[in-house]
Design a protein around this motif. Structure first.
Motif, PDB file in Angstrom:
ATOM      1  N   ARG A  52       0.863  -1.192   0.000  1.00 16.18           N
ATOM      2  CA  ARG A  52       0.000   0.000   0.000  1.00 16.18           C
ATOM      3  C   ARG A  52       0.898   1.239   0.000  1.00 16.18           C
ATOM      4  O   ARG A  52       1.182   1.794   1.058  1.00 16.18           O
ATOM      5  CB  ARG A  52      -0.923  -0.010   1.198  1.00 16.18           C
ATOM      6  N   GLY A  54       2.243   4.797  -0.016  1.00 16.41           N
ATOM      7  CA  GLY A  54       1.773   6.118   0.391  1.00 16.41           C
ATOM      8  C   GLY A  54       2.374   7.196  -0.501  1.00 16.41           C
ATOM      9  O   GLY A  54       1.660   8.044  -1.020  1.00 16.41           O
ATOM     10  N   GLU A  67       5.279   3.021   2.649  1.00 17.30           N
ATOM     11  CA  GLU A  67       3.909   2.511   2.773  1.00 17.30           C
ATOM     12  C   GLU A  67       3.034   3.531   3.513  1.00 17.30           C
ATOM     13  O   GLU A  67       3.533   4.342   4.305  1.00 17.30           O
ATOM     14  CB  GLU A  67       3.899   1.183   3.547  1.00 17.30           C
ATOM     15  N   GLU A  68       1.748   3.477   3.257  1.00 19.66           N
ATOM     16  CA  GLU A  68       0.790   4.388   3.889  1.00 19.66           C
ATOM     17  C   GLU A  68       0.928   4.422   5.403  1.00 19.66           C
ATOM     18  O   GLU A  68       0.852   5.482   6.020  1.00 19.66           O
ATOM     19  CB  GLU A  68      -0.646   3.983   3.532  1.00 19.66           C
ATOM     20  N   LEU A  71       3.707   6.845   6.818  1.00 22.42           N
ATOM     21  CA  LEU A  71       3.744   8.255   6.433  1.00 22.42           C
ATOM     22  C   LEU A  71       3.734   9.204   7.628  1.00 22.42           C
ATOM     23  O   LEU A  71       4.245  10.322   7.537  1.00 22.42           O
ATOM     24  CB  LEU A  71       2.578   8.591   5.503  1.00 22.42           C
TER      25      LEU A  71
END
Length: 95
Positions: A52, A54, A67-68, A71
């Protein structure tokens, strides 16, 4: 929030980690180290497939990403990855 990987740093990672075009490098939050943003935490890197993303940037054919769920570490700032030729080392600065 932005991720900037300067070309000399990307070339260094490609050489030192044996990376090929199409590979991906995950930048992640880890416990310990000398992080300047959050005491007791720093950033690590590993060759890994994204799940995933970000934020990301492709340099020298390699995707660098966070990755999200990591963040929060940047706190809406820019992460700049550069190569210090004098000391022959990678520098990560949150600006």
């Amino acid at each position: 929030m932005k991720l900037v990987v300067e070309q000399p740093a990307a070339r260094w990672y490609k050489s030192e980690m044996g990376l090929a075009d199409g590979d991906a490098i995950r930048i992640f939050v880890r416990l310990g180290g000398c992080g300047s943003v959050h005491p007791g935490l720093s950033l690590g890197v590993i060759k890994d497939a994204p799940r995933r993303i970000g934020i990301s940037e492709i340099v020298e054919g390699v995707t660098y990403y966070i990755e999200e769920d990591n963040l929060w570490y940047l706190d809406n700032k820019t992460l700049r990855i550069s190569f210090d030729e004098k000391y022959e080392e990678i520098k990560m600065a949150v600006e």
